[in-house]
Design a protein around this motif. Sequence first.
Motif, PDB file in Angstrom:
ATOM      1  N   ILE A 196       0.839  -1.199   0.000  1.00  0.00           N
ATOM      2  CA  ILE A 196       0.000   0.000   0.000  1.00  0.00           C
ATOM      3  C   ILE A 196       0.876   1.252   0.000  1.00  0.00           C
ATOM      4  CG2 ILE A 196      -1.724   1.308   1.300  1.00  0.00           C
ATOM      5  CD1 ILE A 196      -2.645  -1.341   2.485  1.00  0.00           C
ATOM      6  N   GLU A 197       0.515   2.208  -0.829  1.00  0.00           N
ATOM      7  CA  GLU A 197       1.227   3.481  -0.835  1.00  0.00           C
ATOM      8  C   GLU A 197       1.060   4.158   0.524  1.00  0.00           C
ATOM      9  OE1 GLU A 197       3.105   4.717  -3.165  1.00  0.00           O
ATOM     10  OE2 GLU A 197       2.705   3.210  -4.705  1.00  0.00           O
ATOM     11  N   LEU A 198       2.106   4.768   1.009  1.00  0.00           N
ATOM     12  CA  LEU A 198       2.044   5.410   2.322  1.00  0.00           C
ATOM     13  C   LEU A 198       0.923   6.445   2.392  1.00  0.00           C
ATOM     14  CD1 LEU A 198       5.815   5.922   3.256  1.00  0.00           C
ATOM     15  CD2 LEU A 198       4.193   4.321   4.267  1.00  0.00           C
ATOM     16  N   THR A 199       0.703   7.143   1.299  1.00  0.00           N
ATOM     17  CA  THR A 199      -0.328   8.181   1.298  1.00  0.00           C
ATOM     18  C   THR A 199      -1.741   7.595   1.352  1.00  0.00           C
ATOM     19  OG1 THR A 199      -0.177   8.203  -1.114  1.00  0.00           O
ATOM     20  CG2 THR A 199       1.070   9.890   0.087  1.00  0.00           C
ATOM     21  N   ASP A 200      -1.863   6.272   1.159  1.00  0.00           N
ATOM     22  CA  ASP A 200      -3.181   5.628   1.186  1.00  0.00           C
ATOM     23  C   ASP A 200      -3.465   4.887   2.496  1.00  0.00           C
ATOM     24  OD1 ASP A 200      -3.788   6.482  -1.368  1.00  0.00           O
ATOM     25  OD2 ASP A 200      -2.987   4.677  -2.329  1.00  0.00           O
ATOM     26  N   ILE A 201      -2.479   4.858   3.391  1.00  0.00           N
ATOM     27  CA  ILE A 201      -2.644   4.106   4.637  1.00  0.00           C
ATOM     28  C   ILE A 201      -3.849   4.596   5.437  1.00  0.00           C
ATOM     29  CG2 ILE A 201      -1.638   3.761   6.936  1.00  0.00           C
ATOM     30  CD1 ILE A 201      -0.508   1.850   5.018  1.00  0.00           C
ATOM     31  N   PHE A 202      -4.013   5.904   5.529  1.00  0.00           N
ATOM     32  CA  PHE A 202      -5.116   6.472   6.313  1.00  0.00           C
ATOM     33  C   PHE A 202      -6.458   5.983   5.788  1.00  0.00           C
ATOM     34  CE2 PHE A 202      -8.412   9.704   6.777  1.00  0.00           C
ATOM     35  CZ  PHE A 202      -8.439   9.875   8.149  1.00  0.00           C
ATOM     36  N   ASP A 203      -6.706   6.144   4.499  1.00  0.00           N
ATOM     37  CA  ASP A 203      -7.998   5.757   3.925  1.00  0.00           C
ATOM     38  C   ASP A 203      -8.191   4.245   3.950  1.00  0.00           C
ATOM     39  OD1 ASP A 203      -9.014   8.337   3.237  1.00  0.00           O
ATOM     40  OD2 ASP A 203      -7.587   8.411   1.584  1.00  0.00           O
ATOM     41  N   PHE A 204      -7.110   3.494   3.789  1.00  0.00           N
ATOM     42  CA  PHE A 204      -7.175   2.031   3.823  1.00  0.00           C
ATOM     43  C   PHE A 204      -7.685   1.555   5.180  1.00  0.00           C
ATOM     44  CE2 PHE A 204      -5.165  -2.048   4.838  1.00  0.00           C
ATOM     45  CZ  PHE A 204      -5.490  -2.809   3.734  1.00  0.00           C
ATOM     46  N   VAL A 205      -7.103   2.089   6.248  1.00  0.00           N
ATOM     47  CA  VAL A 205      -7.481   1.669   7.597  1.00  0.00           C
ATOM     48  C   VAL A 205      -8.827   2.266   7.999  1.00  0.00           C
ATOM     49  CG1 VAL A 205      -6.823   1.774  10.041  1.00  0.00           C
ATOM     50  CG2 VAL A 205      -5.098   1.310   8.297  1.00  0.00           C
ATOM     51  N   ARG A 206      -9.124   3.452   7.522  1.00  0.00           N
ATOM     52  CA  ARG A 206     -10.392   4.103   7.890  1.00  0.00           C
ATOM     53  C   ARG A 206     -11.605   3.279   7.467  1.00  0.00           C
ATOM     54  NH1 ARG A 206     -11.924  10.090   5.819  1.00  0.00           N
ATOM     55  NH2 ARG A 206     -11.607   9.028   3.814  1.00  0.00           N
ATOM     56  N   VAL A 207     -11.508   2.594   6.337  1.00  0.00           N
ATOM     57  CA  VAL A 207     -12.623   1.768   5.866  1.00  0.00           C
ATOM     58  C   VAL A 207     -12.976   0.707   6.909  1.00  0.00           C
ATOM     59  CG1 VAL A 207     -13.335   0.070   4.146  1.00  0.00           C
ATOM     60  CG2 VAL A 207     -12.132   2.141   3.419  1.00  0.00           C
ATOM     61  N   LEU A 208     -11.953   0.003   7.435  1.00  0.00           N
ATOM     62  CA  LEU A 208     -12.200  -1.031   8.440  1.00  0.00           C
ATOM     63  C   LEU A 208     -12.510  -0.428   9.810  1.00  0.00           C
ATOM     64  CD1 LEU A 208      -9.476  -3.652   7.501  1.00  0.00           C
ATOM     65  CD2 LEU A 208     -11.887  -3.631   6.895  1.00  0.00           C
ATOM     66  N   ASP A 209     -11.942   0.737  10.088  1.00  0.00           N
ATOM     67  CA  ASP A 209     -12.201   1.414  11.352  1.00  0.00           C
ATOM     68  C   ASP A 209     -13.691   1.752  11.466  1.00  0.00           C
ATOM     69  OD1 ASP A 209     -12.112   2.814  13.705  1.00  0.00           O
ATOM     70  OD2 ASP A 209     -10.671   4.307  13.030  1.00  0.00           O
ATOM     71  N   HIS A 210     -14.282   2.208  10.384  1.00  0.00           N
ATOM     72  CA  HIS A 210     -15.684   2.608  10.393  1.00  0.00           C
ATOM     73  C   HIS A 210     -16.638   1.450  10.102  1.00  0.00           C
ATOM     74  CE1 HIS A 210     -14.605   7.110   9.488  1.00  0.00           C
ATOM     75  NE2 HIS A 210     -14.160   6.660  10.647  1.00  0.00           N
ATOM     76  N   ASN A 211     -16.106   0.350   9.577  1.00  0.00           N
ATOM     77  CA  ASN A 211     -16.964  -0.772   9.182  1.00  0.00           C
ATOM     78  C   ASN A 211     -16.357  -2.111   9.614  1.00  0.00           C
ATOM     79  OD1 ASN A 211     -18.919   0.780   7.204  1.00  0.00           O
ATOM     80  ND2 ASN A 211     -16.844   1.360   6.593  1.00  0.00           N
ATOM     81  N   PRO A 212     -16.223  -2.353  10.919  1.00  0.00           N
ATOM     82  CA  PRO A 212     -15.598  -3.608  11.372  1.00  0.00           C
ATOM     83  C   PRO A 212     -16.375  -4.850  10.953  1.00  0.00           C
ATOM     84  CG  PRO A 212     -16.638  -2.454  13.206  1.00  0.00           C
ATOM     85  CD  PRO A 212     -16.630  -1.504  12.042  1.00  0.00           C
ATOM     86  N   MET A 213     -17.667  -4.689  10.626  1.00  0.00           N
ATOM     87  CA  MET A 213     -18.467  -5.848  10.244  1.00  0.00           C
ATOM     88  C   MET A 213     -18.197  -6.307   8.801  1.00  0.00           C
ATOM     89  SD  MET A 213     -22.118  -5.336  12.242  1.00  0.00           S
ATOM     90  CE  MET A 213     -22.251  -3.582  11.965  1.00  0.00           C
ATOM     91  N   LEU A 214     -17.252  -5.641   8.124  1.00  0.00           N
ATOM     92  CA  LEU A 214     -16.785  -6.153   6.839  1.00  0.00           C
ATOM     93  C   LEU A 214     -15.922  -7.405   7.035  1.00  0.00           C
ATOM     94  CD1 LEU A 214     -15.807  -2.844   4.984  1.00  0.00           C
ATOM     95  CD2 LEU A 214     -17.779  -4.307   4.506  1.00  0.00           C
ATOM     96  N   LEU A 215     -15.384  -7.561   8.246  1.00  0.00           N
ATOM     97  CA  LEU A 215     -14.573  -8.732   8.571  1.00  0.00           C
ATOM     98  C   LEU A 215     -15.486  -9.861   9.060  1.00  0.00           C
ATOM     99  CD1 LEU A 215     -11.689  -6.957  10.526  1.00  0.00           C
ATOM    100  CD2 LEU A 215     -11.666  -7.721   8.151  1.00  0.00           C
ATOM    101  N   PRO A 216     -15.010 -11.104   9.028  1.00  0.00           N
ATOM    102  CA  PRO A 216     -15.842 -12.195   9.543  1.00  0.00           C
ATOM    103  C   PRO A 216     -16.049 -12.040  11.046  1.00  0.00           C
ATOM    104  CG  PRO A 216     -13.615 -12.966   9.097  1.00  0.00           C
ATOM    105  CD  PRO A 216     -13.718 -11.586   8.512  1.00  0.00           C
ATOM    106  N   PRO A 217     -17.188 -12.481  11.579  1.00  0.00           N
ATOM    107  CA  PRO A 217     -17.414 -12.359  13.029  1.00  0.00           C
ATOM    108  C   PRO A 217     -16.431 -13.227  13.805  1.00  0.00           C
ATOM    109  CG  PRO A 217     -19.090 -13.756  12.023  1.00  0.00           C
ATOM    110  CD  PRO A 217     -18.299 -13.156  10.895  1.00  0.00           C
ATOM    111  N   ILE A 218     -16.052 -12.748  14.989  1.00  0.00           N
ATOM    112  CA  ILE A 218     -15.204 -13.543  15.871  1.00  0.00           C
ATOM    113  C   ILE A 218     -16.053 -14.572  16.613  1.00  0.00           C
ATOM    114  CG2 ILE A 218     -13.638 -13.473  17.849  1.00  0.00           C
ATOM    115  CD1 ILE A 218     -12.494 -12.266  15.312  1.00  0.00           C
ATOM    116  N   TYR A 219     -17.206 -14.134  17.046  1.00  0.00           N
ATOM    117  CA  TYR A 219     -18.127 -15.011  17.788  1.00  0.00           C
ATOM    118  C   TYR A 219     -19.540 -14.539  17.512  1.00  0.00           C
ATOM    119  CZ  TYR A 219     -20.237 -17.547  21.698  1.00  0.00           C
ATOM    120  OH  TYR A 219     -21.008 -18.390  22.468  1.00  0.00           O
ATOM    121  N   ILE A 220     -20.470 -15.474  17.397  1.00  0.00           N
ATOM    122  CA  ILE A 220     -21.862 -15.098  17.142  1.00  0.00           C
ATOM    123  C   ILE A 220     -22.780 -16.040  17.918  1.00  0.00           C
ATOM    124  CG2 ILE A 220     -22.139 -16.539  15.084  1.00  0.00           C
ATOM    125  CD1 ILE A 220     -23.666 -14.107  13.847  1.00  0.00           C
TER     126      ILE A 220
END
Length: 203
Positions: free
Chosen positions: A106-130
Motif C-alpha cells: 500500500i502506498e504510504l499516502t493511502d494508509i489512512f484511507d485504507f485503515v479508515r474503511v475497516l475502522d468505520h466498518n468492522p463488520m466487513l470482517l468475519p465475526p469472531i463469535y456469534i
Amino acid sequence: MFKILTEYDLEREEGSNTGVYAFYLSALNLQAIGLDRGRDWSQIDLELAREKCLHIVQKMSRLILEPKRVEIEVRDTILYPEHQLKLKSSGFFQSDNFLENLVMSIELTDIFDFVRVLDHNPMLLPPIYIGVTQRTFRVRHEDHHRDFRARKKFGGRLHEFGFDWNEIVFSVMPLTPGQFKRTSYRNLEKLIQFCSRPVLGIK
C-alpha cells in the motif's frame, strides 16, 4: 441488520433486548496506528503507521488461519468401485503472508484511507463469535466480558492471539420476545454459525 452497541448503549433500553449478537474485531483502527488526529503527517509518521498496521495484520492472519484444521478424502469409485480406495490427508491452514504483503504494497499516502474503511466498518470482517440469546444483550455482554481471559471461552482464545477486550465491538439484532420456542433459538444459532463461520465460534 446488525447494529454496534457501545457501553453507553448497553446501559440504556437497547441493552435490555434479546436476540442475535456478534463480536467483530476492531483492532485495525486509526487510533491504533497513530493517525487519529490531524492530517499533517510526515513520511516517518506514515512509515510508523504502516509498521503498526503490519503488526496488527500479522496477528489477524494468525487468528483467522491457524485454528482451522482441514481434512481431505479422495475416493476412487470409477476404477475400483468395490474396493473403495481412499486417500486421506489432514493438516492446518498456513498463511502465505498474503495480508502482510498486501499491507506492505500500500502506498504510504493511502494508509489512512485504507485503515479508515475497516475502522468505520468492522463488520466487513468475519465475526469472531456469534450467538443467539434469550437473556438480555447487557447480561450476555457482561458474561463475555467477565470470562474474557478464561481458557475455554472465546475471549480466552482470542486473548491468546494477543487481542484485548477493547479491540472487539459488540453488535446486535433484536428479536421479538417469545418469537421462538427455546429449542428453535438453539437451532437458529446453529444455522447462523454454520452460514457465517465465526472465527472462534465453533471449537
